[in-house]
Write a protein that holds these residues in place. Sequence first.
Motif, PDB file in Angstrom:
ATOM      1  N   GLY A   1       0.818  -1.203   0.000  1.00 48.24           N
ATOM      2  CA  GLY A   1       0.000   0.000   0.000  1.00 48.24           C
ATOM      3  C   GLY A   1       0.851   1.252   0.000  1.00 48.24           C
ATOM      4  O   GLY A   1       2.087   1.202   0.078  1.00 48.24           O
ATOM      5  N   ARG A   2       0.134   2.400  -0.090  1.00 43.26           N
ATOM      6  CA  ARG A   2       0.787   3.701  -0.068  1.00 43.26           C
ATOM      7  C   ARG A   2       0.099   4.566   0.990  1.00 43.26           C
ATOM      8  O   ARG A   2      -1.127   4.626   1.036  1.00 43.26           O
TER       9      ARG A   2
ATOM     10  N   ALA B   1       5.662  -9.889   2.959  1.00 37.91           N
ATOM     11  CA  ALA B   1       5.216 -11.210   2.519  1.00 37.91           C
ATOM     12  C   ALA B   1       3.864 -11.602   3.099  1.00 37.91           C
ATOM     13  O   ALA B   1       3.172 -12.455   2.546  1.00 37.91           O
ATOM     14  N   ASP B   2       3.461 -10.984   4.213  1.00 35.31           N
ATOM     15  CA  ASP B   2       2.173 -11.295   4.810  1.00 35.31           C
ATOM     16  C   ASP B   2       1.605 -10.045   5.468  1.00 35.31           C
ATOM     17  O   ASP B   2       2.320  -9.059   5.714  1.00 35.31           O
ATOM     18  N   GLN B   3       0.302 -10.086   5.758  1.00 37.50           N
ATOM     19  CA  GLN B   3      -0.385  -8.911   6.283  1.00 37.50           C
ATOM     20  C   GLN B   3       0.129  -8.508   7.658  1.00 37.50           C
ATOM     21  O   GLN B   3       0.256  -7.315   7.974  1.00 37.50           O
ATOM     22  N   GLU B   4       0.435  -9.476   8.502  1.00 36.98           N
ATOM     23  CA  GLU B   4       0.907  -9.173   9.849  1.00 36.98           C
ATOM     24  C   GLU B   4       2.200  -8.380   9.809  1.00 36.98           C
ATOM     25  O   GLU B   4       2.380  -7.398  10.548  1.00 36.98           O
ATOM     26  N   SER B   5       3.109  -8.778   8.926  1.00 37.85           N
ATOM     27  CA  SER B   5       4.384  -8.068   8.808  1.00 37.85           C
ATOM     28  C   SER B   5       4.184  -6.663   8.269  1.00 37.85           C
ATOM     29  O   SER B   5       4.817  -5.699   8.730  1.00 37.85           O
ATOM     30  N   LEU B   6       3.293  -6.520   7.290  1.00 39.92           N
ATOM     31  CA  LEU B   6       3.026  -5.201   6.731  1.00 39.92           C
ATOM     32  C   LEU B   6       2.428  -4.277   7.785  1.00 39.92           C
ATOM     33  O   LEU B   6       2.825  -3.110   7.912  1.00 39.92           O
ATOM     34  N   ASP B   7       1.476  -4.792   8.542  1.00 38.12           N
ATOM     35  CA  ASP B   7       0.861  -3.986   9.606  1.00 38.12           C
ATOM     36  C   ASP B   7       1.897  -3.536  10.632  1.00 38.12           C
ATOM     37  O   ASP B   7       1.858  -2.392  11.120  1.00 38.12           O
ATOM     38  N   ALA B   8       2.830  -4.437  10.947  1.00 39.33           N
ATOM     39  CA  ALA B   8       3.855  -4.104  11.937  1.00 39.33           C
ATOM     40  C   ALA B   8       4.734  -2.965  11.436  1.00 39.33           C
ATOM     41  O   ALA B   8       5.092  -2.058  12.203  1.00 39.33           O
TER      42      ALA B   8
ATOM     43  N   VAL C   1      -1.768  11.225   8.869  1.00 42.66           N
ATOM     44  CA  VAL C   1      -1.405  10.084   8.018  1.00 42.66           C
ATOM     45  C   VAL C   1      -2.657   9.569   7.336  1.00 42.66           C
ATOM     46  O   VAL C   1      -3.656   9.271   8.005  1.00 42.66           O
ATOM     47  N   GLU C   2      -2.611   9.464   6.019  1.00 44.59           N
ATOM     48  CA  GLU C   2      -3.745   8.971   5.238  1.00 44.59           C
ATOM     49  C   GLU C   2      -3.303   7.798   4.369  1.00 44.59           C
ATOM     50  O   GLU C   2      -2.288   7.874   3.680  1.00 44.59           O
ATOM     51  N   ARG C   3      -4.069   6.713   4.407  1.00 42.52           N
ATOM     52  CA  ARG C   3      -3.803   5.597   3.502  1.00 42.52           C
ATOM     53  C   ARG C   3      -4.436   5.920   2.149  1.00 42.52           C
ATOM     54  O   ARG C   3      -5.645   6.100   2.064  1.00 42.52           O
ATOM     55  N   GLU C   4      -3.631   5.981   1.105  1.00 42.28           N
ATOM     56  CA  GLU C   4      -4.142   6.365  -0.209  1.00 42.28           C
ATOM     57  C   GLU C   4      -4.488   5.164  -1.072  1.00 42.28           C
ATOM     58  O   GLU C   4      -5.345   5.262  -1.955  1.00 42.28           O
ATOM     59  N   SER C   5      -3.833   4.045  -0.872  1.00 39.31           N
ATOM     60  CA  SER C   5      -4.170   2.838  -1.626  1.00 39.31           C
ATOM     61  C   SER C   5      -3.693   1.623  -0.854  1.00 39.31           C
ATOM     62  O   SER C   5      -2.763   1.709  -0.042  1.00 39.31           O
ATOM     63  N   PHE C   6      -4.348   0.505  -1.107  1.00 45.62           N
ATOM     64  CA  PHE C   6      -3.962  -0.731  -0.433  1.00 45.62           C
ATOM     65  C   PHE C   6      -4.440  -1.931  -1.242  1.00 45.62           C
ATOM     66  O   PHE C   6      -5.553  -1.926  -1.777  1.00 45.62           O
TER      67      PHE C   6
END
Length: 405
Positions: free
Chosen positions: A210-211, A284-291, A313-318
Motif C-alpha cells: 500500500g501507499r 510477505a504477509d499482512q501481519e508483517s506489513l501492519d507491523a 497520516v492517510e492511507r491512499e491505496s492498499f
Amino acid sequence: MSFHSMWAELLPVGRSSASGGYRRFAWTGADADCRAWFEQQARSRGLAYETDRNGNQWAWLGDPARGDAVVTGSHLDSVPDGGAFDGPLGVVSAFAALDELRHRGARFTRPLGIVNFGDEEGARFGLACVGSRLTAGLLTVEQAHRLTDAQGITLPQAMEAAGHDPGAIGPDPERLDRIGAFVELHVEQGRALDLSGDPVGVASAIWPHGRWRFDFRGEANHAGTTRLADRRDPMLSYAETVLAARREAELAGAVATFGKIAVEPNGVNAIPSLVRGWLDSRAADQESLDAVVDGVRSAAREYADAHGVELVVERESFTSVVEFDRVLRDELARILGTGTDLTVPVLGTGAGHDAGILSARVPTAMLFVRNPTGVSHSPAEFAAEDDCVAGVRALADALEGLACT
C-alpha cells in the motif's frame, strides 16, 4: 512482425534523452503514441480492436462473447524515468506469441485476447492500476473523479483532453465475463531468477502492499534568522521518519520506501511549513506489513510531537495479498515443463500488477522473465534478448495449452 522489430519500433516512444528512462504517463502524448502502436499491431493482424469505457485497449481473435477467452497482455505506461521492460515486455510478447502460434499452425478452440491496461503505474495521478481497478469495480467513479496530477488536472479532464469520454468510466462486469483466464508476462522486478539460473518463472502470489501519505505541518520561517530552538521544522520529523521506515522494514523482513516528497514553500532560505511524504510498504504477509506501517506511524508521531509539528497520516491505496489461481498456476507449470528441460520455478513478488487486481474476478496467473540486474523502475532495468525470446516461447506454449487443440 518479429519480437525484435516490434521492440525496436516501440523503444523510442516517450524516452527521455537526458535520463535514458521513460516518461509514458497516462493520457499524455507519449501515452497516445503507445496506444496508436497497440491499435496498429492489432489491426495489422486482423484482430478486432476496441477501447473500453475505462481506456483499456483490447484486441480479439475469435468471439469473446463466449465467455471463455484466454487473455494476455500488460501495460505500456511507465513510472518517471522508468525502464523499457516493465509493462511493454508483456504487451510486445503477447503479439509475438500470437505470431508464433500462427507460425506453428495452432488451431484455436477458445477466443484469444490481448490487452493494454491504462494507467497501471499511477505515475500521473498517484494511484496504481487505475484502468483495471475501475474495470473490476475496485475504484469507484467518485474516487476516480477526485484523482488529480501535480498540476491540478483531474483524471476526467485529462481523459477528455485525450479524446476519451470520462462520463463512461466505471465497473465493466460484462467485459470481465468474457475472460476465462488471464496470463500476464512481466519482467521480474528482482533477482530471484538470475540467482536460480532460470530464464522464466511462474508467480505464486503478490505481497500485500500500500501507499500512505504523511503530512508534517510546522511553521514557515526565515532560515537565516530563526533560532534552532524556536523552530517548528517539519523536515526534521520527516527525515527521522524516513530512517524509522528503514529500521521497521529490516525488523519485519519487509520493504518500506519514502520515494516521493512535496515541500512548501520549497525555498532554499525558508524553513518549510509543510513536508508531505509518501510511504510505499510491502511485506510477505499482512501481519508483517501492519507491523511496519504501525511502527512508522508511531515513530512519526513521536518525532512530530518532539518538534512541535502536526501530523496527519492517510492511507491512499492498499492491496491485500493476492494468491494467484492455483489450478491455472499449476497448469502453466505443467505446460511449460512438458517435453522440455526447462525448469519452472514458482516465486512470489512484492510488485503490484493488473493481474493481481483482476484476480478477484477471473482466474489469473503470471510469468516472469529474468532480469539479471534486479533493477526495476529505472533505466538500468534489463532483460537479455535470449531471455525475452524464451519468454515469448513460454507464453506461446502457455496460450497453446490453454486456448488451442
